[in-house]
Motif scaffolding. Structure first.
Motif, PDB file in Angstrom:
ATOM      1  N   HIS A 148     -20.650 -31.355  78.784  1.00 56.79           N
ATOM      2  CA  HIS A 148     -21.357 -30.637  79.851  1.00 56.79           C
ATOM      3  C   HIS A 148     -20.307 -30.257  80.886  1.00 56.79           C
ATOM      4  O   HIS A 148     -19.729 -31.120  81.550  1.00 56.79           O
ATOM      5  CB  HIS A 148     -22.432 -31.516  80.486  1.00 56.79           C
ATOM      6  CG  HIS A 148     -23.113 -30.868  81.661  1.00 56.79           C
ATOM      7  ND1 HIS A 148     -23.933 -29.766  81.525  1.00 56.79           N
ATOM      8  CD2 HIS A 148     -23.076 -31.156  82.997  1.00 56.79           C
ATOM      9  CE1 HIS A 148     -24.386 -29.413  82.713  1.00 56.79           C
ATOM     10  NE2 HIS A 148     -23.872 -30.224  83.615  1.00 56.79           N
ATOM     11  N   CYS A 149     -20.045 -28.981  81.022  1.00 56.15           N
ATOM     12  CA  CYS A 149     -18.977 -28.510  81.906  1.00 56.15           C
ATOM     13  C   CYS A 149     -19.468 -28.463  83.355  1.00 56.15           C
ATOM     14  O   CYS A 149     -20.361 -27.670  83.685  1.00 56.15           O
ATOM     15  CB  CYS A 149     -18.490 -27.133  81.462  1.00 56.15           C
ATOM     16  SG  CYS A 149     -17.669 -27.172  79.850  1.00 56.15           S
ATOM     17  N   ASP A 150     -18.886 -29.319  84.168  1.00 54.83           N
ATOM     18  CA  ASP A 150     -19.248 -29.366  85.579  1.00 54.83           C
ATOM     19  C   ASP A 150     -18.039 -29.824  86.378  1.00 54.83           C
ATOM     20  O   ASP A 150     -16.914 -29.910  85.855  1.00 54.83           O
ATOM     21  CB  ASP A 150     -20.447 -30.305  85.803  1.00 54.83           C
ATOM     22  CG  ASP A 150     -20.171 -31.727  85.325  1.00 54.83           C
ATOM     23  OD1 ASP A 150     -19.047 -31.999  84.841  1.00 54.83           O
ATOM     24  OD2 ASP A 150     -21.069 -32.583  85.437  1.00 54.83           O
ATOM     25  N   CYS A 172     -17.859 -25.822  76.015  1.00 54.35           N
ATOM     26  CA  CYS A 172     -18.994 -26.238  76.853  1.00 54.35           C
ATOM     27  C   CYS A 172     -20.288 -26.143  76.038  1.00 54.35           C
ATOM     28  O   CYS A 172     -20.751 -25.043  75.742  1.00 54.35           O
ATOM     29  CB  CYS A 172     -19.106 -25.353  78.092  1.00 54.35           C
ATOM     30  SG  CYS A 172     -17.644 -25.353  79.157  1.00 54.35           S
ATOM     31  N   THR A 174     -23.134 -27.375  77.258  1.00 58.41           N
ATOM     32  CA  THR A 174     -23.960 -26.953  78.380  1.00 58.41           C
ATOM     33  C   THR A 174     -23.054 -26.822  79.599  1.00 58.41           C
ATOM     34  O   THR A 174     -21.906 -27.260  79.582  1.00 58.41           O
ATOM     35  CB  THR A 174     -25.080 -27.966  78.678  1.00 58.41           C
ATOM     36  OG1 THR A 174     -24.487 -29.264  78.921  1.00 58.41           O
ATOM     37  CG2 THR A 174     -26.044 -28.079  77.505  1.00 58.41           C
ATOM     38  N   SER A 175     -23.576 -26.229  80.658  1.00 60.26           N
ATOM     39  CA  SER A 175     -22.766 -26.034  81.854  1.00 60.26           C
ATOM     40  C   SER A 175     -23.659 -25.897  83.071  1.00 60.26           C
ATOM     41  O   SER A 175     -24.854 -25.577  82.958  1.00 60.26           O
ATOM     42  CB  SER A 175     -21.896 -24.777  81.704  1.00 60.26           C
ATOM     43  OG  SER A 175     -21.173 -24.516  82.895  1.00 60.26           O
ATOM     44  N   HIS A 180     -21.759 -20.015  81.037  1.00 56.30           N
ATOM     45  CA  HIS A 180     -20.577 -20.667  80.485  1.00 56.30           C
ATOM     46  C   HIS A 180     -20.877 -21.481  79.229  1.00 56.30           C
ATOM     47  O   HIS A 180     -19.949 -21.951  78.569  1.00 56.30           O
ATOM     48  CB  HIS A 180     -19.939 -21.579  81.534  1.00 56.30           C
ATOM     49  CG  HIS A 180     -19.310 -20.822  82.658  1.00 56.30           C
ATOM     50  ND1 HIS A 180     -19.032 -21.396  83.891  1.00 56.30           N
ATOM     51  CD2 HIS A 180     -18.917 -19.528  82.750  1.00 56.30           C
ATOM     52  CE1 HIS A 180     -18.491 -20.489  84.676  1.00 56.30           C
ATOM     53  NE2 HIS A 180     -18.418 -19.354  84.012  1.00 56.30           N
ATOM     54  N   ALA A 181     -22.139 -21.675  78.921  1.00 55.78           N
ATOM     55  CA  ALA A 181     -22.506 -22.454  77.733  1.00 55.78           C
ATOM     56  C   ALA A 181     -21.989 -21.771  76.475  1.00 55.78           C
ATOM     57  O   ALA A 181     -22.132 -20.560  76.298  1.00 55.78           O
ATOM     58  CB  ALA A 181     -24.023 -22.621  77.660  1.00 55.78           C
ATOM     59  N   PHE A 185     -13.869 -24.432  77.884  1.00 58.39           N
ATOM     60  CA  PHE A 185     -13.875 -24.917  79.256  1.00 58.39           C
ATOM     61  C   PHE A 185     -12.887 -24.162  80.139  1.00 58.39           C
ATOM     62  O   PHE A 185     -13.184 -23.875  81.304  1.00 58.39           O
ATOM     63  CB  PHE A 185     -13.537 -26.407  79.299  1.00 58.39           C
ATOM     64  CG  PHE A 185     -13.363 -26.932  80.696  1.00 58.39           C
ATOM     65  CD1 PHE A 185     -14.462 -27.236  81.475  1.00 58.39           C
ATOM     66  CD2 PHE A 185     -12.096 -27.094  81.236  1.00 58.39           C
ATOM     67  CE1 PHE A 185     -14.311 -27.699  82.772  1.00 58.39           C
ATOM     68  CE2 PHE A 185     -11.930 -27.558  82.534  1.00 58.39           C
ATOM     69  CZ  PHE A 185     -13.040 -27.870  83.294  1.00 58.39           C
ATOM     70  N   ALA A 188     -14.410 -21.102  81.583  1.00 61.45           N
ATOM     71  CA  ALA A 188     -15.381 -21.420  82.627  1.00 61.45           C
ATOM     72  C   ALA A 188     -14.676 -21.800  83.921  1.00 61.45           C
ATOM     73  O   ALA A 188     -15.059 -21.373  85.012  1.00 61.45           O
ATOM     74  CB  ALA A 188     -16.294 -22.549  82.169  1.00 61.45           C
ATOM     75  N   LEU A 194     -15.757 -25.011  89.529  1.00 66.51           N
ATOM     76  CA  LEU A 194     -17.023 -25.715  89.329  1.00 66.51           C
ATOM     77  C   LEU A 194     -17.299 -26.752  90.413  1.00 66.51           C
ATOM     78  O   LEU A 194     -18.440 -27.163  90.588  1.00 66.51           O
ATOM     79  CB  LEU A 194     -17.032 -26.384  87.950  1.00 66.51           C
ATOM     80  CG  LEU A 194     -16.839 -25.441  86.758  1.00 66.51           C
ATOM     81  CD1 LEU A 194     -16.878 -26.218  85.452  1.00 66.51           C
ATOM     82  CD2 LEU A 194     -17.883 -24.339  86.757  1.00 66.51           C
TER      83      LEU A 194
END
Length: 259
Positions: A148-150, A172, A174-175, A180-181, A185, A188, A194
């Motif tokens: 999960h890209c955060d 990613c 999810t994001s 970005h999903a 990464f 993103a 982020l």
């Protein structure tokens, strides 16, 4: 002279016997310390192989002198705090192809600075604590996980100073930003910082809230002014509608007499 030769021969034999006995004890000791379901061998240090051993958790009886540790292709789901803290000689750690979902904050405490290779690929890791890889010097493999890209992931990768190339292989799943999903990464992270998104969202929410309050206050003031104007108009009309006072005839006669 014969006695000296005999003594030397017996001494040499005793030394060889003693050496063999010590080696046998060491080998037996190492074998007895090997975790159940694992194979231990010596090759440049103690190698512990627990691959395909149907393990559901990381063994807690790993020999302290372990240098190479293979725990791949098992059913391990988490890496607890300080599980490797006594393995001060550990250089290679392979945890790939498990079902790992959780990595505690201090999971690699004690080995972060000695590890040279860490393989966490092909697991189920979505996110980790931002300090989970602090001080990690190893070349880490963390691809093929549903990341999960955060902001937290961004901070984690920044803390892995020698592992910038790992970001190239992270996709990613999810994001925090839906667009970005399914993207790498790095793309993103290059498109948006982020870690600034929550702050911007908060700023927008505060701006909307302030605008709402301002609109409500203005509406109240306008309503109040209009209401007062309406009340004033009604009061004025009421005053105008009152009959004016007229002089009575007898009062007029009295005035004329006096004159």
């Amino acid at each position: 002279m014969h006695l000296v030769d005999l003594w030397l021969t017996r001494s040499l034999s005793m030394c060889l016997l003693l050496q063999s006995f010590v080696l046998m004890i060491l080998c037996f000791h190492s074998a007895s310390m090997c975790p159940k379901g694992c194979l231990c061998s010596h090759s440049g240090g103690l190698n512990v192989s627990c691959s395909n051993a149907n393990l559901k958790e990381i063994p807690r009886d790993l020999p302290p002198e372990t240098v190479l540790l293979y725990l791949d292709s098992n059913q391990i789901t988490s890496i607890p705090n300080e599980i490797f803290k006594d393995l001060h000689q550990l250089r290679v750690l392979n945890l790939s192809k498990n079902g790992i979902e959780f990595i505690d904050e201090h999971a690699f405490k004690g080995v972060a600075e000695t590890l040279q290779t860490l393989d966490l690929s092909d697991n189920r890791i979505k996110s980790v604590h931002k300090n989970a890889f602090n001080n990690l010097k190893a070349r880490a493999r963390i691809a093929n996980n549903p990341w999960h890209c955060d902001c937290t992931l961004q901070q984690v990768l920044r803390s892995m100073a020698s592992n910038h190339e790992t970001a190239n292989n992270i996709i990613c799943k999810t994001s925090v930003l839906d667009e970005h999903a399914g993207r790498p990464f790095l793309n993103a992270a290059n498109d948006a910082d982020l870690c600034n998104l929550p702050k911007k969202t908060t700023d927008y929410a505060m701006l909307v809230t302030m605008f709402g309050w301002f609109t409500m206050v203005i509406s109240y003031v306008v309503y109040y002014v209009r209401q007062n104007q309406e009340d004033a108009r009604r009061h004025l009309e009421y005053l105008k509608s009152l009959p004016s006072r007229q002089k009575k005839p007898d009062e007029a006669d009295d005035i004329s007499t006096v004159v």
